[in-house]
Design an enzyme around this catalytic site. Structure first.
Site, short mmCIF file in Angstrom:
data_model
loop_
_atom_site.label_atom_id
_atom_site.label_comp_id
_atom_site.label_asym_id
_atom_site.label_seq_id
_atom_site.Cartn_x
_atom_site.Cartn_y
_atom_site.Cartn_z
N ASP A 77 15.95 31.88 66.55
CA ASP A 77 16.11 31.05 67.74
C ASP A 77 17.59 30.77 67.96
O ASP A 77 18.44 31.06 67.12
CB ASP A 77 15.26 29.78 67.69
CG ASP A 77 15.77 28.75 66.71
OD1 ASP A 77 16.82 28.98 66.06
OD2 ASP A 77 15.13 27.70 66.57
N ILE A 78 17.88 30.21 69.11
CA ILE A 78 19.27 30.02 69.53
C ILE A 78 19.83 28.76 68.89
O ILE A 78 19.19 27.70 68.90
CB ILE A 78 19.35 29.92 71.06
CG1 ILE A 78 18.75 31.19 71.70
CG2 ILE A 78 20.79 29.72 71.53
CD1 ILE A 78 18.58 31.08 73.21
N GLU A 96 13.02 28.41 72.68
CA GLU A 96 14.08 29.37 72.36
C GLU A 96 13.78 30.12 71.08
O GLU A 96 14.69 30.70 70.47
CB GLU A 96 15.43 28.63 72.25
CG GLU A 96 15.58 27.71 71.05
CD GLU A 96 15.06 26.30 71.30
OE1 GLU A 96 15.44 25.41 70.56
OE2 GLU A 96 14.26 26.12 72.24
#
Length: 378
Positions: free
Chosen positions: A259-260, A302
């Site tokens: 994920d970001i 995300e």
């Protein structure tokens, strides 16, 4: 036969065909509308299943977390999961109120009751943990039982009931299509093929349009609306098949979860529109990075997941590292720079899907705890 009589007969046949066509269109439209509602119930039911499993895993992490940071992060994710599960319940109620008849009212009510009990137990775990109280073994055990195999089996039973109803409806739909086509062709042969050739073309076009619409519905049901990536329903479709192929042919299979980093800060400072464009660009990067046999899923928010068949841990780690470097060096829309944290785990023989997902999830969180913008193996 006079011209008036012939004209009257032709007009009568045209009116009959119009009535048959209009009735068929309305009937098919009603069936498609019901199928859309059933599709929504099945998808929401699948989300119930995934969210409940995630909450159970997070509850165990909260109970047995090695440190306060892990506990706090797992607690935050658990609260989010509870909120999402409650929202899914509300959406299910809204869909049922919209007119979809219960396939099995008692079963649905039983599942609703189980979900309610599960949410109540999960909230108690969160409340005790946030209050700094030691979580009782009995409470954790009850949470695990509430979201365990019996609960999942009832959720699966609901999905199977709706899927069975959908199959029966589609069989009826196919028969109605054939009956409509046969009746129309008989009438066309009776009054002359040439006269009603445009009608034949229209019927064929409608059939093709309906088929295309069904195919589009199937595609939309397994694709994420924002990024176009595979969604969790598609993940449920392919993961067990790939695990079975891996077992049958003794081929490795790996998962990459990422994920970001600090994505919330991007949304808060630049706006959700910028964040959405960054998600779409990241999805495109991931798709171009993987092989044609790999799957890329948007797992939520995300968070993304890559399924890499016939790929061992070493190669999967290299794939993750290349993706990390690519994202780090890429200039996203609106001048955004960002990084990702990745976890990698190869499936172990005999390991359940839940345990595999837990390992790759822990590896990703280990990458975050280790400073972010890195890859960790689970």
């Amino acid at each position: 036969m006079t011209k008036f009589a012939l004209t009257w007969r032709y007009v009568s046949v045209l009116v009959l065909i119009a009535c048959l066509s209009g009735g068929s269109y309305l009937l098919l439209g009603g069936i498609v509308a019901v199928e859309k509602q059933r599709e929504a119930v099945i998808e929401l039911n699948a989300r119930q299943r995934t969210l409940s499993q995630r909450i159970v895993v997070l509850g165990l992490i909260v109970d047995r977390a090695p440190g306060p940071e892990v506990r706090a992060e797992a607690l935050l994710e658990m609260r989010r999961g509870i909120e999402k599960l409650a929202q899914v319940q509300e959406r299910l109620s809204a869909v049922r109120k919209a007119g979809l008849a219960h396939v099995d009212r008692e079963l649905r009510e039983e599942v609703d009751h189980r979900v309610g009990d599960f949410l109540m137990l999960a909230k108690r775990v969160v409340e005790e943990a946030e209050a700094g109280l030691p979580i009782s073994y009995e409470l954790v055990h009850r949470l695990f039982d509430a979201g365990g195999l019996a609960f999942l089996a009832r959720l699966d039973a609901v999905s199977e009931a709706y899927q069975g109803a959908s199959r029966r409806a589609m069989l009826l739909l196919d028969r109605l299509q054939l009956a409509s086509m046969a009746g129309t062709m008989f009438l066309l042969a009776f009054i002359g093929f040439v006269l009603f050739r445009p009608l034949v073309k229209r019927i064929v076009a409608d059939r093709l349009e309906l088929t295309a619409a069904n195919e589009e519905l199937e595609r939309l049901a397994t694709a994420d609306a924002l990024t176009g990536l595979c969604n969790r329903r598609k993940f449920d479709e392919v993961i067990n098949r790939e695990m079975e192929l891996s077992k049958r042919y003794a081929d490795p299979v790996s998962l990459l979860m990422f994920d970001i980093d600090h994505f919330k800060a991007i949304n808060d400072s630049l706006g959700h529109g910028v964040g959405d464009r960054a998600l779409v660009e990241l999805s495109s990067l991931a798709l171009h990075h993987v092989r044609s046999v790999d799957y890329v899923f948007r797992f939520g928010g995300e968070e993304f997941l890559i399924l890499a068949p016939r790929t061992g841990l070493h190669d999967a780690f290299g794939m993750a590292e290349k993706l990390r470097c690519m994202v780090e060096s890429h200039l996203f829309p609106d001048g955004v720079r960002m990084t990702i944290s990745l976890g990698v785990a190869e499936h172990r023989r005999g390991e359940s899907l839940e345990d595999w997902l837990t390992r790759v999830d822990k590896a990703m969180y280990a990458a975050k705890r280790g400073g972010r913008n890195r890859v960790m193996a689970g």
